[in-house]
Motif scaffolding. Structure first.
Motif, PDB file in Angstrom:
ATOM      1  N   ALA A 269      -2.409 -22.663  -2.160  1.00 15.62           N
ATOM      2  CA  ALA A 269      -3.795 -23.066  -1.933  1.00 15.62           C
ATOM      3  C   ALA A 269      -4.538 -22.003  -1.125  1.00 15.62           C
ATOM      4  CB  ALA A 269      -3.834 -24.411  -1.203  1.00 15.62           C
ATOM      5  N   LYS A 270      -3.845 -21.416  -0.151  1.00 13.90           N
ATOM      6  CA  LYS A 270      -4.483 -20.362   0.653  1.00 13.90           C
ATOM      7  C   LYS A 270      -4.709 -19.106  -0.185  1.00 13.90           C
ATOM      8  CE  LYS A 270      -6.050 -18.676   4.503  1.00 13.90           C
ATOM      9  NZ  LYS A 270      -7.306 -19.184   5.095  1.00 13.90           N
ATOM     10  N   ARG A 271      -3.758 -18.799  -1.076  1.00  9.82           N
ATOM     11  CA  ARG A 271      -3.960 -17.655  -1.968  1.00  9.82           C
ATOM     12  C   ARG A 271      -5.204 -17.862  -2.822  1.00  9.82           C
ATOM     13  NH1 ARG A 271       1.652 -18.316  -2.978  1.00  9.82           N
ATOM     14  NH2 ARG A 271       2.935 -16.738  -1.906  1.00  9.82           N
ATOM     15  N   GLN A 272      -5.337 -19.053  -3.383  1.00 10.11           N
ATOM     16  CA  GLN A 272      -6.498 -19.343  -4.215  1.00 10.11           C
ATOM     17  C   GLN A 272      -7.783 -19.280  -3.407  1.00 10.11           C
ATOM     18  OE1 GLN A 272      -6.358 -19.671  -7.427  1.00 10.11           O
ATOM     19  NE2 GLN A 272      -8.556 -20.075  -7.725  1.00 10.11           N
ATOM     20  N   GLN A 273      -7.712 -19.750  -2.147  1.00  6.72           N
ATOM     21  CA  GLN A 273      -8.891 -19.696  -1.286  1.00  6.72           C
ATOM     22  C   GLN A 273      -9.306 -18.246  -1.015  1.00  6.72           C
ATOM     23  OE1 GLN A 273      -8.349 -21.530   2.539  1.00  6.72           O
ATOM     24  NE2 GLN A 273     -10.392 -21.011   3.262  1.00  6.72           N
ATOM     25  N   LEU A 274      -8.326 -17.380  -0.759  1.00 10.91           N
ATOM     26  CA  LEU A 274      -8.630 -15.969  -0.529  1.00 10.91           C
ATOM     27  C   LEU A 274      -9.277 -15.333  -1.769  1.00 10.91           C
ATOM     28  CD1 LEU A 274      -5.425 -14.781   1.379  1.00 10.91           C
ATOM     29  CD2 LEU A 274      -7.726 -15.038   2.325  1.00 10.91           C
ATOM     30  N   MET A 275      -8.754 -15.692  -2.930  1.00 13.06           N
ATOM     31  CA  MET A 275      -9.316 -15.141  -4.149  1.00 13.06           C
ATOM     32  C   MET A 275     -10.754 -15.619  -4.355  1.00 13.06           C
ATOM     33  SD  MET A 275      -7.097 -13.107  -5.495  1.00 13.06           S
ATOM     34  CE  MET A 275      -7.864 -12.897  -7.086  1.00 13.06           C
ATOM     35  N   GLU A 276     -11.005 -16.882  -4.072  1.00 16.34           N
ATOM     36  CA  GLU A 276     -12.323 -17.460  -4.328  1.00 16.34           C
ATOM     37  C   GLU A 276     -13.351 -17.066  -3.269  1.00 16.34           C
ATOM     38  OE1 GLU A 276     -13.309 -19.063  -6.932  1.00 16.34           O
ATOM     39  OE2 GLU A 276     -11.348 -19.214  -7.923  1.00 16.34           O
ATOM     40  N   THR A 277     -12.935 -16.957  -2.015  1.00 13.68           N
ATOM     41  CA  THR A 277     -13.895 -16.740  -0.928  1.00 13.68           C
ATOM     42  C   THR A 277     -14.008 -15.284  -0.483  1.00 13.68           C
ATOM     43  OG1 THR A 277     -12.211 -17.222   0.747  1.00 13.68           O
ATOM     44  CG2 THR A 277     -13.519 -19.082  -0.075  1.00 13.68           C
ATOM     45  N   VAL A 278     -13.026 -14.458  -0.824  1.00  7.46           N
ATOM     46  CA  VAL A 278     -13.051 -13.057  -0.374  1.00  7.46           C
ATOM     47  C   VAL A 278     -13.067 -12.091  -1.554  1.00  7.46           C
ATOM     48  CG1 VAL A 278     -11.913 -11.292   1.008  1.00  7.46           C
ATOM     49  CG2 VAL A 278     -11.832 -13.687   1.741  1.00  7.46           C
ATOM     50  N   VAL A 279     -12.047 -12.177  -2.387  1.00  4.36           N
ATOM     51  CA  VAL A 279     -11.889 -11.174  -3.449  1.00  4.36           C
ATOM     52  C   VAL A 279     -13.020 -11.253  -4.466  1.00  4.36           C
ATOM     53  CG1 VAL A 279     -10.398 -10.368  -5.315  1.00  4.36           C
ATOM     54  CG2 VAL A 279      -9.392 -11.097  -3.136  1.00  4.36           C
ATOM     55  N   ARG A 280     -13.278 -12.432  -4.997  1.00  2.00           N
ATOM     56  CA  ARG A 280     -14.290 -12.542  -6.059  1.00  2.00           C
ATOM     57  C   ARG A 280     -15.706 -12.266  -5.565  1.00  2.00           C
ATOM     58  NH1 ARG A 280     -11.812 -17.581  -9.672  1.00  2.00           N
ATOM     59  NH2 ARG A 280     -10.032 -16.354 -10.481  1.00  2.00           N
ATOM     60  N   PRO A 281     -16.093 -12.741  -4.373  1.00  2.07           N
ATOM     61  CA  PRO A 281     -17.416 -12.324  -3.882  1.00  2.07           C
ATOM     62  C   PRO A 281     -17.541 -10.815  -3.718  1.00  2.07           C
ATOM     63  CG  PRO A 281     -16.673 -14.260  -2.691  1.00  2.07           C
ATOM     64  CD  PRO A 281     -15.521 -13.803  -3.539  1.00  2.07           C
ATOM     65  N   PHE A 282     -16.482 -10.160  -3.197  1.00  2.00           N
ATOM     66  CA  PHE A 282     -16.497  -8.692  -3.108  1.00  2.00           C
ATOM     67  C   PHE A 282     -16.652  -8.080  -4.491  1.00  2.00           C
ATOM     68  CE2 PHE A 282     -14.127  -8.034   1.177  1.00  2.00           C
ATOM     69  CZ  PHE A 282     -15.351  -7.915   1.819  1.00  2.00           C
ATOM     70  N   ALA A 283     -15.824  -8.550  -5.420  1.00  2.00           N
ATOM     71  CA  ALA A 283     -15.848  -7.986  -6.771  1.00  2.00           C
ATOM     72  C   ALA A 283     -17.187  -8.235  -7.450  1.00  2.00           C
ATOM     73  CB  ALA A 283     -14.714  -8.581  -7.600  1.00  2.00           C
ATOM     74  N   GLY A 284     -17.781  -9.411  -7.188  1.00  2.00           N
ATOM     75  CA  GLY A 284     -19.070  -9.715  -7.786  1.00  2.00           C
ATOM     76  C   GLY A 284     -20.190  -8.802  -7.320  1.00  2.00           C
ATOM     77  N   GLU A 285     -19.988  -8.171  -6.153  1.00  2.00           N
ATOM     78  CA  GLU A 285     -20.960  -7.210  -5.647  1.00  2.00           C
ATOM     79  C   GLU A 285     -20.537  -5.778  -5.931  1.00  2.00           C
ATOM     80  OE1 GLU A 285     -21.791  -7.920  -1.541  1.00  2.00           O
ATOM     81  OE2 GLU A 285     -22.000 -10.088  -1.817  1.00  2.00           O
ATOM     82  N   ALA A 286     -19.625  -5.630  -6.900  1.00  2.00           N
ATOM     83  CA  ALA A 286     -19.152  -4.321  -7.384  1.00  2.00           C
ATOM     84  C   ALA A 286     -18.315  -3.582  -6.342  1.00  2.00           C
ATOM     85  CB  ALA A 286     -20.312  -3.449  -7.853  1.00  2.00           C
ATOM     86  N   TYR A 287     -17.662  -4.334  -5.423  1.00  2.00           N
ATOM     87  CA  TYR A 287     -16.744  -3.713  -4.484  1.00  2.00           C
ATOM     88  C   TYR A 287     -15.350  -3.643  -5.106  1.00  2.00           C
ATOM     89  CZ  TYR A 287     -19.986  -3.959  -0.527  1.00  2.00           C
ATOM     90  OH  TYR A 287     -21.047  -3.786   0.309  1.00  2.00           O
TER      91      TYR A 287
END
Length: 715
Positions: free
Chosen positions: A142-160
């Motif tokens: 659940a924490k892995r999924q949270q990291l992906m949803e709240t950190v990784v994907r927002p970064f990636a969505g801003e082309a980071y």
């Protein structure tokens, strides 16, 4: 904290994190980066420059902002310094693993493996994570999924570009040659399906970083110019899908027609199916697979490629993320072999979706910088290697090296490439026109007068002096933006286009008409002795006029030959080419000197020509410019007529429209020629109202029964 623009990110981290945790972060970055990546400070300006891998340089820059000396940390770390390198164990980055690790000995015994790599891959291999206080806590699904949803994907969505940093302690490892470091996992696999190293599993997550890789300002404009030029740009990258999609949208590779609304997505839209794929999805689509999803291998041990499946994917594909160098090779190979252009039905379906397929075998250009990119660069029709970041092997395998690593330079290369082709076409148009007139005139003169009216030395003058200088003038035309507005040339298209035939035959007809007039009526018109009656040992004024008129018409036609597409302004851009103007004027001066002072050496009349005779020759030459406008008008009119004919041919074949009356109102329906009455060119067939009702009329026209037809009075 990252929003505070007054302090650097590194300084903020030092203030927020415990000293032990900050040192661990800096140490991990310094150890787990390559020696080829380093920072250099310009002593004169104080500016910091970057050499090597851009991602690693960004991380080293963060270390410098935190106040650490990355070179000193590397030197003081056993197993990482040059003197103690044998005590360390590097696991170098590869596209198969999407990560890099470095094992170094610990002071208290055992080894520590520092890892960095693709965020989703590293997170999946972590069992724990460090908190801001430096305490390790279990990392649940659940924490892995949270990291992906709240950190990784927002970064990636801003082309980071998202990179995860992690480590693992191995207290049982005694040396770098220990088998435990080489052991592979029984169930966990790498991105390509190979077994993962055990040392790179069971990690403790230290940090997730978002690295901005901003587009150069000129890139979106360069891609737009490529689109206008008929060059379709696709992105193949190792970044994760969200980052790749964000970058592709920013630079124009993903266009509005490639996206569809998606309220659940942070951006409110997502790529349509097949527009953006990850490497593993792409490989599964274009290769034969087993029931368990693994790739089937051919006789050579390679994944079995399916061209038919590939042809169903590539027209839609805009972005390929998390790709491998093998995917690049698959793309280059598949596109070269694709025959989608020959399937009229598929081409029409794609056109309805806004996808245009080049009507010939695809011409593939591939960019790359790594050693593993060499096969794809070699297989592509045109391989581009990066001059700064590219390896020597990639440069050796490519066709063109981009010295500035700038995508906009590809547009410049395409423009110059088209300019070379255009220059060849221009000179070919000029040379063939000269040859048609010269050969025709020589044949006619030889048949009628048993000698060519143009002497051999004069023909040599035309070929060696004028044509050589003309080739220099036409080949030095600088490339213009108009070249990028033209569609690419098909492989099967003749280099001599229809417009060129019109120009060549039209100008040849005009020049031949003028020279034949001078040949048969020039002596009478200019009141000089007939050239074929004069002693061969003495050049005649008659044939000198013919030679001069022919050369001046050729000179003026040289200006016409600057344009290949029927452009009316043949002087456009002429002043930007000093070579052309200089050669044209120089050739004119040489011709005047040859006629007036060449004498017997060039078979010209002694004393040259009179003013009246020169005016005729100059007027004949200048009129070729006017004649070219008439040819352009004819070409334009013929293209419009042909376009109209094509539109008419594309209309569906049917026998017209049937208009019927019924008690429920009026109706209108088109039918194909399935009835003799519809084989005629009637635009409307009227049925007598007393014959049948509307449904019966439809079945009758379809051929299932008789129908009464009355000829309209207005027809």
């Amino acid at each position: 904290a990252a929003g505070d623009s007054k302090r650097s990110l590194g300084r903020q981290l030092v203030e927020l994190l415990p000293e032990k945790l900050a040192h661990l972060l800096a140490h991990l970055i310094c150890v787990d980066t390559m020696d080829e990546s380093f920072l250099e400070v310009n002593e004169a300006t104080g500016a910091t420059g970057f050499k090597g891998n851009p991602t690693e340089c960004a991380l080293l820059s963060l270390v410098a902002e935190m106040g650490y000396d990355y070179a000193a940390l590397r030197h003081d770390t056993p197993g990482r310094s040059l003197a103690t390198a044998a005590r360390g164990k590097p696991f170098m980055f590869s596209s198969k693993r999407k990560m890099m690790s470095w094992a170094v000995p610990l002071p208290r015994g055992g080894y520590r493996v520092y890892c960095k790599g693709a965020s989703e891959i590293v997170i999946a291999r972590c069992d724990a994570m460090l908190s801001a206080s430096g305490e390790a806590a279990p990392l649940s699904d659940a924490k892995r999924q949270q990291l992906m949803e709240t950190v990784v994907r927002p970064f990636a969505g801003e082309a980071y570009r998202t990179i995860a940093l992690a480590y693992r302690d191995l207290p049982g490892v005694k040396s770098a040659s220990s088998k435990e470091l080489e052991a592979t996992h029984s169930t966990m696999t790498n991105a390509d399906g190979s077994a993962a190293y055990v040392a790179e599993t069971g990690l403790t997550l230290l940090a997730l970083t978002g690295i901005a890789d901003p587009l150069r300002p000129e890139v979106p404009g360069a891609i737009e110019r490529c689109n206008r030029a008929g060059i379709d740009v696709r992105m193949v990258t190792g970044d994760n899908l969200d980052t790749a999609v964000a970058i592709a949208k920013n630079c124009g590779i993903l266009r509005p027609q490639d996206l569809e609304p998606d309220p659940a997505h942070a951006a409110g839209e997502r790529p349509k199916p097949k527009r953006a794929l990850e490497g593993r999805e792409f490989r599964a689509l274009v290769h034969r697979t087993h029931a368990d999803g693994s790739l089937a291998l051919d006789e050579e041990g390679k994944p079995e490629f399916l061209q038919t499946q590939f042809d169903k994917v590539w027209p839609y594909l805009r972005v390929l993320a998390r790709s491998s160098p093998a995917d690049k090779l698959t793309l280059a190979n598949g596109l070269n072999k694709s025959t989608v252009f020959a399937d009229a039905q598929q081409v029409e379906e794609l056109r309805r979706e806004g996808i245009v397929v080049f009507p010939d075998r695809q011409v593939v250009a591939m960019t790359g910088d790594g050693t593993n990119d060499a096969p794809a660069l070699k297989r592509a029709d045109v391989g581009f290697a990066m001059g700064v970041a590219g390896t020597q092997i990639a440069k050796d395998a490519c066709d063109i090296v981009l010295l500035d690593d700038n995508f906009a330079s590809i547009v410049v290369a395409a423009k110059w490439g088209r300019n070379v082709y255009a220059s060849i076409s221009k000179f070919l148009q000029f040379q063939l026109t000269v040859n048609i007139v010269a050969v025709s005139l020589a044949i006619i003169g030889s048949i009628v007068f048993q000698e060519s009216p143009i002497a051999a030395v004069q023909m040599l003058w035309v070929n060696l002096i004028m044509d050589s200088l003309a080739s220099l003038a036409l080949s030095t035309e600088p490339p213009s933006e108009e070249l990028l507005a033209r569609p690419p040339v098909n492989r099967s298209t003749s280099i001599v286009t229809r417009q060129m035939w019109i120009n060549m035959l039209g100008q040849a007809a005009y020049q031949l008409g003028v020279t034949l007039f001078v040949l048969f009526h020039g002596a009478e018109h200019f009141h000089v002795l007939d050239g074929h009656d004069v002693d061969n040992s003495k050049p005649s004024v008659h044939y000198t006029i013919l030679f001069n008129a022919f050369v001046l018409m050729t000179l003026c036609n040289e200006v016409n030959c600057r344009k290949l597409e029927g452009e009316f302004n043949v002087f456009a851009g002429v002043c930007s080419n000093a070579w052309f103007v200089g050669v044209l004027l120089g050739t004119l001066v040489l011709q005047v000197l040859a006629v007036q002072f060449g004498g017997r050496a060039l078979r010209c009349a002694e004393g040259g020509l009179t003013t009246h005779q020169w005016l005729f020759c100059v007027g004949a030459g200048l009129f070729s410019l006017v004649w070219q406008q008439a040819l352009n008008c004819y070409s334009l009119l013929s293209r419009r007529v042909d376009a109209r004919r094509k539109r008419i041919k594309k209309k569906p074949a049917h026998g017209g429209a049937v208009k019927f009356m019924s008690r429920t109102g009026n109706g209108f329906q088109e039918f194909r020629r399935s009835n003799p009455y519809l084989g005629k060119s009637l635009s409307t067939l009227r049925f007598s109202p007393s014959s049948k009702t509307a449904p019966d009329l439809i079945s009758a026209v379809a051929g299932t029964g008789p129908v009464a037809v009355s000829r309209p009075s207005s027809y």
